[in-house]
Design a protein around this motif. Structure first.
Motif, PDB file in Angstrom:
ATOM      1  N   SER A   1       0.812  -1.227   0.000  1.00 39.02           N
ATOM      2  CA  SER A   1       0.000   0.000   0.000  1.00 39.02           C
ATOM      3  C   SER A   1       0.839   1.268   0.000  1.00 39.02           C
ATOM      4  CB  SER A   1      -0.924   0.004   1.219  1.00 39.02           C
ATOM      5  OG  SER A   1      -0.189  -0.153   2.420  1.00 39.02           O
ATOM      6  N   ASN A   2       2.161   1.110  -0.050  1.00 38.99           N
ATOM      7  CA  ASN A   2       3.080   2.257  -0.055  1.00 38.99           C
ATOM      8  C   ASN A   2       2.817   3.191   1.124  1.00 38.99           C
ATOM      9  OD1 ASN A   2       5.268   3.646  -1.148  1.00 38.99           O
ATOM     10  ND2 ASN A   2       3.980   4.976  -2.396  1.00 38.99           N
ATOM     11  N   THR A   3       2.563   2.575   2.274  1.00 41.49           N
ATOM     12  CA  THR A   3       2.302   3.338   3.493  1.00 41.49           C
ATOM     13  C   THR A   3       3.602   3.930   4.030  1.00 41.49           C
ATOM     14  OG1 THR A   3       0.445   1.875   4.018  1.00 41.49           O
ATOM     15  CG2 THR A   3       1.334   3.211   5.821  1.00 41.49           C
ATOM     16  N   TRP A   4       3.519   5.172   4.488  1.00 40.15           N
ATOM     17  CA  TRP A   4       4.690   5.855   5.054  1.00 40.15           C
ATOM     18  C   TRP A   4       5.125   5.163   6.342  1.00 40.15           C
ATOM     19  CZ3 TRP A   4       4.496   9.678   9.326  1.00 40.15           C
ATOM     20  CH2 TRP A   4       5.736  10.283   9.557  1.00 40.15           C
ATOM     21  N   ASP A   5       6.447   5.180   6.602  1.00 40.41           N
ATOM     22  CA  ASP A   5       6.989   4.482   7.768  1.00 40.41           C
ATOM     23  C   ASP A   5       6.282   4.878   9.065  1.00 40.41           C
ATOM     24  OD1 ASP A   5       8.784   3.194   6.161  1.00 40.41           O
ATOM     25  OD2 ASP A   5      10.431   4.592   6.531  1.00 40.41           O
TER      26      ASP A   5
ATOM     27  N   GLU B   1       1.325  -8.631   7.059  1.00 41.81           N
ATOM     28  CA  GLU B   1       1.529 -10.020   6.616  1.00 41.81           C
ATOM     29  C   GLU B   1       2.320 -10.024   5.308  1.00 41.81           C
ATOM     30  OE1 GLU B   1      -1.040 -14.067   5.463  1.00 41.81           O
ATOM     31  OE2 GLU B   1      -2.062 -12.195   6.034  1.00 41.81           O
ATOM     32  N   MET B   2       3.267 -10.958   5.230  1.00 40.55           N
ATOM     33  CA  MET B   2       4.070 -11.100   4.014  1.00 40.55           C
ATOM     34  C   MET B   2       3.290 -11.945   3.016  1.00 40.55           C
ATOM     35  SD  MET B   2       6.769 -10.165   2.464  1.00 40.55           S
ATOM     36  CE  MET B   2       7.795  -9.507   3.776  1.00 40.55           C
ATOM     37  N   MET B   3       2.827 -11.305   1.963  1.00 37.81           N
ATOM     38  CA  MET B   3       2.066 -11.947   0.905  1.00 37.81           C
ATOM     39  C   MET B   3       2.965 -12.148  -0.323  1.00 37.81           C
ATOM     40  SD  MET B   3      -0.889 -12.241   2.366  1.00 37.81           S
ATOM     41  CE  MET B   3      -2.080 -12.515   1.058  1.00 37.81           C
ATOM     42  N   PRO B   4       2.503 -12.885  -1.317  1.00 37.02           N
ATOM     43  CA  PRO B   4       3.339 -13.108  -2.505  1.00 37.02           C
ATOM     44  C   PRO B   4       3.796 -11.803  -3.175  1.00 37.02           C
ATOM     45  CG  PRO B   4       1.516 -14.652  -2.503  1.00 37.02           C
ATOM     46  CD  PRO B   4       1.273 -13.716  -1.366  1.00 37.02           C
ATOM     47  N   ASP B   5       2.919 -10.776  -3.149  1.00 38.78           N
ATOM     48  CA  ASP B   5       3.301  -9.521  -3.801  1.00 38.78           C
ATOM     49  C   ASP B   5       3.935  -8.533  -2.844  1.00 38.78           C
ATOM     50  OD1 ASP B   5       1.007  -9.282  -2.391  1.00 38.78           O
ATOM     51  OD2 ASP B   5      -0.039  -7.998  -3.830  1.00 38.78           O
ATOM     52  N   GLY B   6       4.168  -8.907  -1.574  1.00 30.10           N
ATOM     53  CA  GLY B   6       4.858  -8.049  -0.633  1.00 30.10           C
ATOM     54  C   GLY B   6       4.149  -7.925   0.687  1.00 30.10           C
ATOM     55  N   LEU B   7       4.648  -7.020   1.515  1.00 28.17           N
ATOM     56  CA  LEU B   7       4.124  -6.806   2.860  1.00 28.17           C
ATOM     57  C   LEU B   7       2.775  -6.096   2.772  1.00 28.17           C
ATOM     58  CD1 LEU B   7       5.318  -7.502   5.656  1.00 28.17           C
ATOM     59  CD2 LEU B   7       6.082  -5.122   5.806  1.00 28.17           C
ATOM     60  N   THR B   8       1.751  -6.722   3.407  1.00 30.32           N
ATOM     61  CA  THR B   8       0.381  -6.217   3.291  1.00 30.32           C
ATOM     62  C   THR B   8      -0.208  -6.015   4.677  1.00 30.32           C
ATOM     63  OG1 THR B   8       0.099  -7.479   1.249  1.00 30.32           O
ATOM     64  CG2 THR B   8      -1.903  -6.641   2.300  1.00 30.32           C
ATOM     65  N   MET B   9      -0.888  -4.893   4.879  1.00 29.08           N
ATOM     66  CA  MET B   9      -1.462  -4.575   6.182  1.00 29.08           C
ATOM     67  C   MET B   9      -2.692  -5.435   6.446  1.00 29.08           C
ATOM     68  SD  MET B   9      -2.577  -0.857   7.766  1.00 29.08           S
ATOM     69  CE  MET B   9      -3.890  -0.645   6.550  1.00 29.08           C
ATOM     70  N   ARG B  10      -2.809  -5.917   7.724  1.00 28.64           N
ATOM     71  CA  ARG B  10      -3.967  -6.700   8.160  1.00 28.64           C
ATOM     72  C   ARG B  10      -4.630  -5.994   9.319  1.00 28.64           C
ATOM     73  NH1 ARG B  10      -2.805 -12.948   9.041  1.00 28.64           N
ATOM     74  NH2 ARG B  10      -4.969 -12.652   9.694  1.00 28.64           N
ATOM     75  N   GLU B  11      -5.922  -6.287   9.496  1.00 27.13           N
ATOM     76  CA  GLU B  11      -6.676  -5.656  10.569  1.00 27.13           C
ATOM     77  C   GLU B  11      -6.262  -6.198  11.930  1.00 27.13           C
ATOM     78  OE1 GLU B  11      -8.615  -3.130  10.327  1.00 27.13           O
ATOM     79  OE2 GLU B  11      -8.401  -3.039   8.151  1.00 27.13           O
ATOM     80  N   SER B  12      -5.920  -7.508  12.009  1.00 29.70           N
ATOM     81  CA  SER B  12      -5.530  -8.125  13.276  1.00 29.70           C
ATOM     82  C   SER B  12      -4.582  -9.275  12.979  1.00 29.70           C
ATOM     83  CB  SER B  12      -6.766  -8.619  14.049  1.00 29.70           C
ATOM     84  OG  SER B  12      -7.396  -9.666  13.337  1.00 29.70           O
ATOM     85  N   SER B  13      -4.178  -9.977  14.035  1.00 28.55           N
ATOM     86  CA  SER B  13      -3.257 -11.103  13.877  1.00 28.55           C
ATOM     87  C   SER B  13      -3.946 -12.336  13.353  1.00 28.55           C
ATOM     88  CB  SER B  13      -2.586 -11.412  15.221  1.00 28.55           C
ATOM     89  OG  SER B  13      -3.567 -11.753  16.195  1.00 28.55           O
ATOM     90  N   ASN B  14      -5.269 -12.395  13.421  1.00 28.08           N
ATOM     91  CA  ASN B  14      -6.008 -13.577  12.956  1.00 28.08           C
ATOM     92  C   ASN B  14      -6.152 -13.564  11.447  1.00 28.08           C
ATOM     93  OD1 ASN B  14      -6.388 -14.403  15.631  1.00 28.08           O
ATOM     94  ND2 ASN B  14      -8.201 -13.090  15.861  1.00 28.08           N
TER      95      ASN B  14
END
Length: 524
Positions: free
Chosen positions: A498-502, A511-524
């Motif tokens: 998502s090109n989120t700023w640091d 979460e590390m997905m095939p296309d890169g690091l992706t933000m998740r709502e929770s750990s589940n």
């Protein structure tokens, strides 16, 4: 069809035929030669051109817009040439010749109290304008407000005689070159006589003496204020230089200025010997301190010298001392540059050591990342910082601390791993390797929580050699990390889908997905 030109006469544009242009140009040049380049002559020529433009405009309204030769010849005949009115000095024309032209009503700006209406009416009816003012004053009280309304209407409706030609028309005189010249010369003469009378009057002499006296008083007051201001500046320079020299000496010898923080005083906040010890070799510190002492001390001595001269106003023409001080300052500058250049070689080579470690957290689907508390926060901190480095005093010893950088990448295995890369510079590759080995950085893994130290430090005796510590966490595909809020201090440009700023990545699950690091709502 005749060739035409476009000309500008007194701000009005006209189209003129070629033969008419040549005659008009010759006429104007003849007038300019006659009247010369004096201010009076320029004013006469300006009024003559205004009158010529007025004649051409009147003809243009009733005929075609192109100025012809006949128009120009008529203007020359009407206005006259310098040859026509070159008469003996003092000879005057008969009044009957001056009064041939029909009078026009204008407001007289030269004899006005309000709008010049009475002056204009007096010139039009050949009456004394003072009599007309008395009549208007009487009518004002007798017919109020009719006389006032009539005066205001005339003020608005009647144009003001601006040019010399209009002033002549107001008196019924022909607006010829001779009359324009005569009118302007009379105006100039009247102004000169008025100024002469004013200059010879008692009020002028008294006013001149009063102005001269006021000027002398003002000059003396300003002179006293300037002297006081100079003395104040001198005292400030003396105090600043004196205590600045004391602060410099104490900083160079004992490493701390005892006048630091005093008002109007230069007090270095850096402990110079200790500061330099972190960058240069021990044998060059003393030489560098001496050079710095001369570089800073000589300008302060100059401030002290200038301040005493401003306060005590003594004379000193001994140029040899000044030249010697300048020469000594230049020698110190060159010496410091040479020493600094020799120390630059300590950063010529670069070396790095990388250490990769697999994190023993096989059952962890989510790894929690956090920054440890600042263990150096309670220790005294030195007042300088360079390239994310700072120095603290711990147990009487100075410790250099550096800020690491943290990044996240996709792992090529099914396990979390941590790569720590330490980098440093040195004069040779071996020196750089030794500096790299003096870098200490710690982290701790407990259950699924990975805690990082906020700083890396350099072992005792180590110098600043542009050390760096780069931390890279390898995250397997399908696993998640949680970034604690304090991690923002060391995060460095983590790539994500998502090109989120640091700064906005902390406090969230990734979460590390095939296309890169992706933000998740929770750990589940």
């Amino acid at each position: 069809m005749k060739k035409t030109f476009t000309i500008n006469i007194s701000g009005t544009i006209f189209h003129i035929e070629e033969d008419a242009y040549e005659v008009l140009q010759k006429y104007l040049i003849n007038l300019k030669t006659h009247f010369g380049n004096t201010e009076e002559g320029k004013e006469i020529l300006s009024d003559i051109e205004a009158r010529i433009a007025e004649i051409f405009t009147e003809k243009s309204e009733n005929d075609r817009n192109v100025v012809t030769l006949a128009w120009v010849e008529e203007v020359v005949e009407t206005m006259g040439t310098p040859e026509d009115f070159a008469e003996e000095e003092g000879e005057e024309e008969p009044v009957s010749e001056e009064s041939k032209r029909k009078r026009r009503l204008y407001r007289d700006p030269d004899h006005r109290v309000l709008g010049g209406v009475c002056g204009g009416l007096g010139a039009y009816f050949n009456m004394d304008f003072v009599v007309l003012r008395i009549i208007f004053a009487i009518l004002f009280f007798v017919t109020f407000p009719a006389a006032m309304i009539a005066y205001v209407i005339l003020w608005i409706a009647v144009p003001k005689a601006i040019t010399t030609a209009q002033r002549l028309e107001m008196r019924g005189q022909e607006a010829t070159v001779k009359n324009i010249e005569k009118s302007i010369k009379e105006e100039v003469k009247e102004v000169q006589e008025s100024y002469k009378k004013f200059k010879e009057s008692d009020s002028y002499s008294k006013g001149k003496k009063s102005v001269a006296g006021a000027g002398d008083v003002l000059f003396n007051v300003l002179k006293v204020i300037l002297k006081i201001f100079v003395v104040i500046i001198g005292v400030i320079l003396i105090l600043s230089a004196f205590f600045g020299i004391l602060g410099l000496i104490s900083s160079l010898i004992i490493g701390q200025s005892f006048v630091e923080g005093w008002p109007l005083v230069w007090g270095p906040e850096i402990h110079m010997p200790n500061f330099l010890n972190h960058f240069v070799e021990p044998d060059t510190v003393t030489f560098g301190m001496i050079a710095i002492g001369f570089l800073i001390g000589i300008p302060m001595l100059a401030m002290l010298y200038i301040g005493t001269k401003l306060v005590f106003r003594y004379k000193s023409n001994n140029a040899a001392i000044g030249l010697s001080m300048i020469g000594l300052w230049l020698v110190a500058l060159v010496s410091l540059i040479v020493v600094s250049a020799s120390q630059v070689g300590n950063y010529k080579s670069r070396s790095s050591i990388s250490n990769s470690e697999i994190l023993s957290c096989d059952s962890c689907s989510t790894l929690y990342l956090q920054l440890d508390e600042d263990k150096f926060d309670d220790y005294v901190e030195m007042d300088w910082e360079i390239d994310n480095f700072k120095v603290v005093i711990m147990n009487g010893e100075e410790v250099m601390l550096g800020l690491p950088t943290f990044d996240i990448e996709k792992a090529g295995t099914d396990n979390f791993s941590l790569l720590i890369k330490k980098t440093s510079r040195g004069r040779t590759r071996e020196n750089a390797q030794e500096s790299t080995e003096q870098i200490v950085y710690n982290f701790d893994l407990e259950d699924s929580t990975l805690t990082f130290d906020p700083y890396f430090f350099i072992k005792e005796g180590g110098k600043w050699r542009d050390q760096e510590v780069d931390i890279t966490l390898k995250v397997p595909e399908g696993k998640t990390v949680y970034l604690g809020d304090e991690m923002v201090r060391i995060i460095h440009d983590i790539e994500n889908v998502s090109n989120t700023w640091d700064g906005d990545m902390v406090g969230k699950y990734w979460e590390m997905m095939p296309d890169g690091l992706t933000m998740r709502e929770s750990s589940n």
